[in-house]
Structures are given as C-alpha cells and as structure tokens.
Design a protein around this motif. Sequence first.
Motif, PDB file in Angstrom:
ATOM      1  N   ARG A 168     -32.783  48.875  -7.883  1.00 41.96           N
ATOM      2  CA  ARG A 168     -33.920  49.603  -8.489  1.00 41.96           C
ATOM      3  C   ARG A 168     -33.809  51.117  -8.320  1.00 41.96           C
ATOM      4  N   GLY A 169     -32.588  51.580  -8.151  1.00 45.63           N
ATOM      5  CA  GLY A 169     -32.374  53.015  -8.127  1.00 45.63           C
ATOM      6  C   GLY A 169     -31.748  53.520  -6.853  1.00 45.63           C
ATOM      7  N   CYS A 170     -30.540  54.055  -6.960  1.00 48.52           N
ATOM      8  CA  CYS A 170     -29.908  54.726  -5.828  1.00 48.52           C
ATOM      9  C   CYS A 170     -29.428  56.099  -6.289  1.00 48.52           C
ATOM     10  N   ASN A 171     -28.900  56.883  -5.382  1.00 47.82           N
ATOM     11  CA  ASN A 171     -28.568  58.282  -5.661  1.00 47.82           C
ATOM     12  C   ASN A 171     -27.141  58.421  -6.177  1.00 47.82           C
ATOM     13  N   PHE A 172     -26.909  59.502  -6.916  1.00 50.29           N
ATOM     14  CA  PHE A 172     -25.540  59.807  -7.324  1.00 50.29           C
ATOM     15  C   PHE A 172     -25.355  61.306  -7.459  1.00 50.29           C
ATOM     16  N   VAL A 173     -24.089  61.701  -7.395  1.00 53.12           N
ATOM     17  CA  VAL A 173     -23.690  63.110  -7.508  1.00 53.12           C
ATOM     18  C   VAL A 173     -22.724  63.226  -8.675  1.00 53.12           C
ATOM     19  N   GLN A 174     -22.951  64.192  -9.524  1.00 50.70           N
ATOM     20  CA  GLN A 174     -22.060  64.446 -10.653  1.00 50.70           C
ATOM     21  C   GLN A 174     -20.988  65.462 -10.246  1.00 50.70           C
ATOM     22  N   VAL A 175     -19.718  65.083 -10.421  1.00 49.01           N
ATOM     23  CA  VAL A 175     -18.604  66.015 -10.230  1.00 49.01           C
ATOM     24  C   VAL A 175     -17.805  66.001 -11.531  1.00 49.01           C
ATOM     25  N   PRO A 176     -18.245  66.764 -12.539  1.00 45.05           N
ATOM     26  CA  PRO A 176     -17.624  66.710 -13.865  1.00 45.05           C
ATOM     27  C   PRO A 176     -16.279  67.428 -13.896  1.00 45.05           C
ATOM     28  N   THR A 177     -15.311  66.823 -14.571  1.00 42.16           N
ATOM     29  CA  THR A 177     -13.955  67.392 -14.612  1.00 42.16           C
ATOM     30  C   THR A 177     -13.511  67.750 -16.021  1.00 42.16           C
ATOM     31  N   THR A 178     -14.382  67.574 -17.023  1.00 41.20           N
ATOM     32  CA  THR A 178     -14.061  67.990 -18.384  1.00 41.20           C
ATOM     33  C   THR A 178     -15.013  69.100 -18.792  1.00 41.20           C
ATOM     34  N   LEU A 179     -14.632  69.877 -19.764  1.00 44.74           N
ATOM     35  CA  LEU A 179     -15.479  70.976 -20.212  1.00 44.74           C
ATOM     36  C   LEU A 179     -16.785  70.447 -20.779  1.00 44.74           C
ATOM     37  N   LEU A 180     -16.721  69.369 -21.558  1.00 42.72           N
ATOM     38  CA  LEU A 180     -17.929  68.812 -22.152  1.00 42.72           C
ATOM     39  C   LEU A 180     -18.910  68.373 -21.070  1.00 42.72           C
ATOM     40  N   GLN A 186     -19.018  69.424 -17.956  1.00 41.30           N
ATOM     41  CA  GLN A 186     -19.473  70.553 -17.145  1.00 41.30           C
ATOM     42  C   GLN A 186     -20.574  71.345 -17.823  1.00 41.30           C
ATOM     43  N   VAL A 187     -20.525  71.471 -19.127  1.00 44.65           N
ATOM     44  CA  VAL A 187     -21.516  72.304 -19.813  1.00 44.65           C
ATOM     45  C   VAL A 187     -22.678  71.507 -20.373  1.00 44.65           C
ATOM     46  N   ASP A 188     -22.583  70.167 -20.346  1.00 46.62           N
ATOM     47  CA  ASP A 188     -23.640  69.411 -21.017  1.00 46.62           C
ATOM     48  C   ASP A 188     -24.021  68.119 -20.302  1.00 46.62           C
ATOM     49  N   SER A 189     -23.154  67.104 -20.347  1.00 47.06           N
ATOM     50  CA  SER A 189     -23.617  65.762 -19.996  1.00 47.06           C
ATOM     51  C   SER A 189     -23.900  65.551 -18.519  1.00 47.06           C
ATOM     52  N   SER A 190     -23.333  66.381 -17.626  1.00 48.57           N
ATOM     53  CA  SER A 190     -23.574  66.183 -16.192  1.00 48.57           C
ATOM     54  C   SER A 190     -24.943  66.674 -15.760  1.00 48.57           C
TER      55      SER A 190
END
Length: 365
Positions: A119-131, A133-137
């Motif tokens: 029912r919900g746990c935590n996460f961290v975004q470490v984006p490695t693509t330009l898309l 990094q600038v948007d979906s993360s």
Amino acid sequence: MTIHVALGARSYPIHIERGLLGRAADHLVPLARGRTMAIVTDENVRPHLDTLQAALTAAGVASEAIVLAPGEATKSWGQLETLTDRLLDLGVERNDHVVALGGGVIGDLVGFACAILKRGCNFVQVPTTLLAQVDSSVGGKTAINAAAGKNLIGAFHQPAMVLIDPDTLDTLPPREARAGYAEIVKYGLIDDPEFFAWCEANGAALLAGDADARIHAITHSVTAKARIVGEDEHETRGRRALLNLGHTFGHALEAETGYSSRLLHGEAVAAGMALAFAFSAEQGLCAVEDAARVAAHLRDAGLPGGLAAAGVDADGETLVAHMLHDKKMDAGTLPFLLARGIGQTYLDRSVDLGAVAAFLNAARG
C-alpha cells in the motif's frame, strides 16, 4: 544546485550536480536505515549501476540490483508482477527506499510498483537519460502501458528525492539525447519564449555534449516543472496539463508504431508539438510563422517535425481513434494543448475531433 518540489508533507529535493552518482551515498545512507537497498535498473545502465553500488559499498550500505530488459515494453503488467515479486522476495518494507536507476521507463515502472507495494513504499529517482532528468523523474506520475494506450494504469506517487548527475549523459546514445531534448524545448513553447530562443541558439551545443549548456537546460527545465507540479500536483486545475504539450498527438503516434523503438517517446512528443502548432495555425490561433519556426528547430535538432518524419502513414481517423483512449478524456471530450504563439500554450476543451482527423489527413498528404 538543489531545487525543491513544494508539496507540503510530500515535498522533496532535486539535487543536480556533476559526478553526483559517485557521491550518491551522501544522500542515500540516511535513507538506508542500515538495511539493504534495492536498486532497479535495466541492461543498458549497468556501468552506472556499478558506480552506484561501489559508492554504497564504500559507505557501508549493502545493495541488491534488479536488472530488467530495456525499452517501452518493460512498462507492462508482466514486468510489474516480476518486479513486485522480486521486491517482496528481498523483504522490502514500507519505510524502505527503492532506487530507480535509469530512464523514464524504469522510473515509471518502479514508481508505480512502490505506489502499490504494501500500500505504498518509498523510492528515489536517479535518472540517467536526458528525458528522465528534465521531465519524467519529477512530479510523481507513475504508470505502465495497456493494450488500449500509454500510461493508462498508474498512480501519482512522489519520490522521496531525485538525484541528477549530468555526467551520466556522456554514455547516452545520440538518438536518446535528441529524444530528451524534445522535452527541454517543450518548456520554452509552453510559457517561456526566451528559453525557446535560448534553445535555438544553444541546442546544437547541448546535443554535442557541452556541459554548461546541459546543466543550464536541466536546471531550467526542472525548476519550471517543480513550480508547475507544486501548483497543480494531480493535474486538477489545468496548470499541470500544460506539460502535456505534444503528448496527445504524440501518444497516438506511439500507439500506431506499437510503442516500439521505431519511434521513441521524445521523438513522438517532438512530432506532436509540431503538429499541435501546425493545427493551431490552421485554426487561425497562432501565426503560420510560429508553427514553421517550431518545426524548423525540431528538424535542426534531428527530431521529427511531422507525420512523415515520424514514420507514420496512418490516416487521421485511425490516429484520432488512438486519441480516444487518452487518460485525459473527460465527459466524452478530449482536451488539447494548442498555442496562440510560442510561449502561449493553452488548454482547449472544445476541439472538434473531425477537424483534427481532417488536419492529420492533410498533413499526411
């Protein structure tokens, strides 16, 4: 630089720094709580996985990697089941933090898995693509695709933190970099004509790997998105909907090409933005010169500026049928992002889909 997404109790920082991946433990150790951290990534990101795991090991944090297949097909029910089963096997608890290391596909899938796991746990975004990094993360939109369309099964689930290392883009294939650049251009077209002019002047340098141009574009884009998300987290007041510029047309193009490598998401968004401006011009909403300027810049950046360049030959009726599965449908109507000029995007809820089909048929010809 650190940028904050202001969402009250769900607020979180976005750290942007060259070389940050090798120093990620500085931010992750407090979140690990002395437990093993699960890292989810894909086969294309293995070199960055090695860097991250080495940093965690040096800081005394154990980690377990779950490596998935790359590509849009990974955003599926089957892969969601595989991932959640693996996370449960690892004993992930509600207060643990799962690390999403990769592009938009990994971020979307991991975010959705964490939204529903226990029912919900935590996460961290470490984006490695330009898309990513600038948007979906940034912004907490998480989802998988369905047979009926893109991102139709998902949830709003904000990350605890976003760690952006522009140096990870050094290994990004040029085509992926161009696809991400489309989302950068989007911020100028929405409400920032000066930034669009900056893109025209500096886009080539950015795509060639200029570090200063990259950092400026990433920082500017993330700041813009953080502000919009803070104003309209769940896209209920219309402000956040502006971030979907090009996506209604673009998702239809992706559906027609089977969500495959034939047309990357950023490429579809680029074609979609060009089509949105061209349709706006046809409807007399914006100057023809503005639509031509948008299409020309996208072409100069190596992105598709229309249907033919996107490799799509479907008729307008077929593409409109794809649009009818859009998650933004409301009372049988489909809102469109149109423009009165560069930097003057607005939400139009009265667009005649017959006119859209006719426009697409003409554009096809």
